[in-house]
Design an enzyme around this catalytic site. Structure first.
Site, PDB file in Angstrom:
ATOM      1  N   THR A   1       0.811  -1.214   0.000  1.00 21.60           N
ATOM      2  CA  THR A   1       0.000   0.000   0.000  1.00 21.60           C
ATOM      3  C   THR A   1       0.849   1.271   0.000  1.00 21.60           C
ATOM      4  O   THR A   1       0.361   2.336  -0.355  1.00 21.60           O
ATOM      5  CB  THR A   1      -0.911   0.018   1.243  1.00 21.60           C
TER       6      THR A   1
ATOM      7  N   GLY B   1       1.441  -6.923   8.803  1.00 24.99           N
ATOM      8  CA  GLY B   1       1.912  -7.199  10.168  1.00 24.99           C
ATOM      9  C   GLY B   1       0.852  -7.771  11.096  1.00 24.99           C
ATOM     10  O   GLY B   1       1.172  -8.268  12.168  1.00 24.99           O
ATOM     11  N   GLU B   2      -0.405  -7.724  10.688  1.00 28.18           N
ATOM     12  CA  GLU B   2      -1.493  -8.264  11.511  1.00 28.18           C
ATOM     13  C   GLU B   2      -1.842  -9.702  11.096  1.00 28.18           C
ATOM     14  O   GLU B   2      -2.869 -10.241  11.505  1.00 28.18           O
ATOM     15  CB  GLU B   2      -2.736  -7.373  11.398  1.00 28.18           C
TER      16      GLU B   2
ATOM     17  N   ASP C   1       0.822  -2.775  19.295  1.00 28.33           N
ATOM     18  CA  ASP C   1       0.680  -2.368  17.896  1.00 28.33           C
ATOM     19  C   ASP C   1       1.251  -0.975  17.665  1.00 28.33           C
ATOM     20  O   ASP C   1       0.738  -0.214  16.856  1.00 28.33           O
ATOM     21  CB  ASP C   1      -0.795  -2.425  17.440  1.00 28.33           C
TER      22      ASP C   1
ATOM     23  N   ARG D   1       4.152   6.134  16.955  1.00 30.13           N
ATOM     24  CA  ARG D   1       2.835   5.694  17.430  1.00 30.13           C
ATOM     25  C   ARG D   1       2.816   5.595  18.958  1.00 30.13           C
ATOM     26  O   ARG D   1       1.784   5.808  19.589  1.00 30.13           O
ATOM     27  CB  ARG D   1       2.502   4.334  16.815  1.00 30.13           C
TER      28      ARG D   1
HETATM   29 CA    CA Z   1       0.127  -2.620  12.908  1.00 27.40          CA
END
Ligand code: CA
Length: 567
Positions: free
Chosen positions: A173, A190-191, A304, A331
């Site tokens: 993406t 990654g999930e 996450d 994050r």
């Molecule tokens: Ca993630």
């Protein structure tokens, strides 16, 4: 005569330098002009800042749309268009389009043919964030994890290469980049219990040059930070775009969360392991993919807190000394300043109000000081009771890029202000399926309703010079200019300009759908233009269940603005 000649030579050099500052040899082999916006991030430093200033604090009231072009779909429009030699290139999930940048007239549209079941697989929406241009070609990724090269003039596909199998949970993406003559692409997924990597490709032919996995195998440096073969499904997705310092010949790329999120499963019940290189910045040699250094933001991360956010290059005075640094609003809620030759952290301070996973970052060791809560969670494969974690998995800032104004030495970022309810649980991996082994069953919204803030952040302290609050958080990218303006968009459709000194809103325009894309600015024949994609979607609208977005229509389009004629 000699004096006059050297004076005019100097003027020429200044003019060339000014042009180079606008378009610093970004697209070799193309007639890149001053004023082009030839790369994702407005330069390989990813500063998202432009020296253009025709549109400024005084003139922005005369900013009007000059054209609008439909993107013919209802996907989230997270792209940043490129403008090269008067032609604009934009990516969407299902097509790549080229248009006359001045008139908005479409020149070609090349569809991306995707298998139908790919749409069920993607983690956080079916979107595409942009392209890279180099040597007459446009490069992009696809949702089914191919890299595609198109002819810039005709849109004809020149080559395509499969990076991974989307049925395993991989997708592509992010915008690719070209550094040191090598096309570099990241990967998402990654999930899904995947193993992340970066790939290097030969731009002319698509020949695969190298692969750098982002979880360390047992025989590699960092291999001892994993238990058993967990690294094979250990996450470390590379789903955004890197930055590049040609002097150091280093590419800097952010690496995502561990797989699964539940860290005790990665540790197999043992003491916490760091799990390199999850939630890290890595510096790689573009020609080989070799890792020159790494810095891990969130060792053994449970929450996450992808380290994928843009790594912005800047020159900054730190402790009285000019340093070549990397800036990242992570994050995990901390704003990092790293030395970009070594990866050593020079500053790491909170840029949001509420963080309960760490007490701070110890600069000497570079490691976060985990709270008791985090220490407990890292050793609990199955928590009996859920806990509230701040910030939420969205992070203190999500993926949409901030800008950095080198004159003001301020970063302008859309920050987020909520937590989430978190509980680790057991889960067996099933190929191609969501694999996080965490129940995240609710959001903890702020009592005063202010879910987001556009902030002007001092990188060295993390503190805001000013902030603009928003009940519905802004999830689009930020652009700043030497005109003293900061541009961003709202999910309710307003494209807005703020005064870079005060945060005062000076202008806005309703674009017809929500904005989650990245604005850009460019110049053609002496006129400054500003472009943004409109089209609601993405992680917030998928996961936040915000009823205030129910009446925001879908529909992707590109908008371009300039000062009304004569102003
Ligand atoms: Ca993630």
């Amino acid at each position: 005569m000699a004096t006059r000649r050297s004076a005019s030579l100097r003027r020429l050099c200044i003019a060339v330098a000014a042009a180079a500052a606008l378009a610093p040899a970004l697209v070799p082999g193309l007639a890149a002009a001053a004023g082009d916006a030839g790369t994702y991030g407005l330069g390989h430093d990813l500063q998202q800042h432009s020296p253009l200033k025709q549109v400024n604090r005084a003139t922005v009231k005369h900013l009007v749309p000059v054209w609008n072009l439909s993107l013919s779909n209802n996907y989230p429009q997270e792209t940043q268009p490129l403008v090269i030699g008067g032609v604009m290139y934009a990516t969407t999930t299902d097509a790549t389009v080229a248009l006359d940048a001045r008139s908005g007239r479409q020149l070609w549209r090349t569809p991306v043919n995707l298998p139908q079941d790919v749409f069920a697989e993607g983690c956080c929406g079916s979107h595409n964030r942009g392209a890279a241009a180099y040597d007459g070609k446009l490069f992009r990724g696809t949702l089914d994890a191919f890299v595609v090269a198109l002819d810039l003039k005709t849109g004809k596909e020149l080559w395509r290469q499969q990076a991974a199998n989307y049925k395993d949970g991989y997708s592509m993406t992010g915008a690719p980049m070209v550094a040191g003559g090598v096309l570099i692409t990241g990967i998402a997924g990654g999930e899904y219990g995947t193993r992340g990597f970066l790939d290097g490709w030969e731009p002319a032919t698509g020949k695969h040059l190298w692969r750098r996995y982002t979880t360390a195998a047992p025989d590699e440096p960092g291999g001892d930070t994993w238990v058993g073969d967990n690294y094979l499904r250990g996450g470390g997705a590379t789903w955004l775009t890197g930055s590049y310092d040609p002097d150091l010949d280093l590419v800097f790329w952010g690496v995502g969360n561990g797989g699964p999120w539940n860290p005790a499963l990665r540790n197999s019940g043992a003491q916490p392991h760091d799990n390199l290189y999850i939630c890290s910045a890595i510096a790689i040699r573009p020609k080989t993919g070799e890792i020159a250094w790494h810095y891990q933001f969130s060792p053994n991360d449970p929450f996450d807190y992808d380290g994928t956010n843009e790594l912005v290059l800047a020159d900054l005075k730190v402790g009285g000394q000019m340093r070549k640094v990397i800036l990242q609003a992570n994050r995990n809620g901390f704003f990092y300043v790293l030395d970009r030759a070594t990866g050593k952290p020079l500053a790491a301070n909170p840029f949001i109000d509420r963080i309960n996973w760490a007490k701070g970052i110890d600069l000497a060791s570079g490691r976060p000081i985990d709270t008791e809560l985090t220490t407990r969670i890292k050793q609990a494969p199955e928590m009996a009771q859920p806990e509230q974690i701040f910030p939420a998995s969205f992070g203190g800032k999500n993926w949409s890029p901030m800008s950095y104004d080198p004159r003001e030495r301020l970063a302008y970022a859309n920050t987020l202000n909520w937590g989430y309810v978190y509980r680790t649980e057991k889960q067996e991996q099933s190929k191609g399926q969501w694999f996080i082994a965490v129940d995240f069953s609710g959001w903890v919204w702020p009592a005063d309703g202010k879910r987001g803030f556009l902030k002007a952040i001092d990188p060295l302290t993390g503190k805001a010079r000013w902030q603009v609050e928003s009940d519905i958080p802004y999830m689009g990218g930020v652009l700043s200019t030497d005109g003293g303006l900061v541009f961003t968009g709202a999910q309710t459709g307003e494209f807005m300009a703020f005064d870079s000194h005060t945060g005062k809103k000076l202008w806005q325009f309703q674009t017809g759908s929500g904005i989650v894309g990245i604005p850009t600015t460019w110049e053609l024949n002496g006129r400054q233009y500003i472009t943004v994609a409109s089209g609601i979607g993405g992680a917030y609208s998928l996961f936040a269940a915000d009823p205030r977005l129910n009446n925001v229509p879908t529909g992707g389009s590109l908008w371009t603005f300039a000062l009304i004629d004569g102003k």
